[in-house]
Design a protein around this motif. Structure first.
Motif, mmCIF file in Angstrom:
data_model
loop_
_atom_site.group_PDB
_atom_site.id
_atom_site.type_symbol
_atom_site.label_atom_id
_atom_site.label_comp_id
_atom_site.label_asym_id
_atom_site.label_seq_id
_atom_site.Cartn_x
_atom_site.Cartn_y
_atom_site.Cartn_z
ATOM 1 N N PHE A 51 0.838 -1.094 -0.085
ATOM 2 C CA PHE A 51 0.080 -0.038 -0.047
ATOM 3 C C PHE A 51 0.859 1.296 0.023
ATOM 4 N N ALA A 52 1.886 1.302 1.008
ATOM 5 C CA ALA A 52 2.706 2.560 0.865
ATOM 6 C C ALA A 52 3.447 2.535 -0.393
ATOM 7 N N ARG A 56 3.289 5.944 -2.767
ATOM 8 C CA ARG A 56 4.463 6.439 -3.210
ATOM 9 C C ARG A 56 4.550 7.075 -4.791
ATOM 10 N N LEU A 57 3.962 5.769 -5.447
ATOM 11 C CA LEU A 57 3.744 5.873 -6.921
ATOM 12 C C LEU A 57 2.626 6.722 -7.394
ATOM 13 N N PHE A 152 11.949 -0.592 -5.513
ATOM 14 C CA PHE A 152 12.346 0.375 -6.172
ATOM 15 C C PHE A 152 12.399 1.585 -5.056
ATOM 16 N N TYR A 153 11.356 1.959 -4.231
ATOM 17 C CA TYR A 153 11.414 2.759 -3.361
ATOM 18 C C TYR A 153 12.040 2.396 -1.952
ATOM 19 N N ARG A 154 12.412 1.216 -1.851
ATOM 20 C CA ARG A 154 13.314 0.779 -0.713
ATOM 21 C C ARG A 154 12.280 0.826 0.639
ATOM 22 N N ILE A 155 11.021 0.569 0.415
ATOM 23 C CA ILE A 155 10.081 0.192 1.449
ATOM 24 C C ILE A 155 10.398 -1.191 1.946
ATOM 25 N N ALA A 156 10.465 -0.930 3.364
ATOM 26 C CA ALA A 156 10.709 -2.340 3.780
ATOM 27 C C ALA A 156 9.604 -2.978 4.536
#
Length: 156
Positions: A51-52, A56-57, A152-156
């Protein structure tokens, strides 16, 4: 943000139109301000990470102003703060580069459903029909695409 709720009467023959006799059916409340991705997340079909990534996208898509518009901005004044004191046009270009990078990492075949559901706000059944996919296949493909976008956004 205010929520907009609309009452609709659903029947087996479809929604009732004005001027027709009432049919037996059911009434449902629809939140028109809720995005399809938020709907999936609220019902447990997407993890918080996915979801995050979708948010962001969509934020980069909006910052890059990739939606159709009818005006142009002429803003040469630098704004203090933000992304290293960039002008509005420069921030727009940076957001477009991030958006293009995320879409490219998603890969061919996944970018279509990603753009339609996350950015354009189409529901999964509508996107599946437009892409001529089998029913209920979009959720799985969307999850795969969002996994790559989260990387890609480095969301953990």
């Amino acid at each position: 943000m205010t929520r907009q709720f609309v009452e609709r009467e659903l029947t087996s023959e479809g929604p009732r139109t004005r001027g027709t006799a009432p049919r037996r059916g059911r009434s449902v409340t629809v939140n028109q301000a809720e995005s399809p991705v938020a709907w999936l997340y609220a019902r447990g079909h997407l993890e918080e990470r996915l979801f995050a990534a979708a948010e962001r996208l969509r934020a980069d898509w909006e910052r890059a102003q990739l939606a159709p518009s009818v005006t142009m901005r002429w803003d040469p004044v630098r704004v203090k703060g933000g992304e290293q004191n960039l002008t509005r046009s420069e921030r727009q270009l940076v957001a477009k580069q991030r958006f293009d990078g995320a879409i490219a990492l998603a890969g061919k075949g996944l970018e279509d459903i990603l753009w339609r559901v996350v950015c354009a706000g189409e529901t999964l059944p509508t996107a599946e029909k437009a892409l001529a996919w089998p029913a209920r296949s979009g959720k799985l493909v969307l999850r795969l695409a969002l996994e790559r976008v989260a990387d890609f956004y480095r969301i953990a």
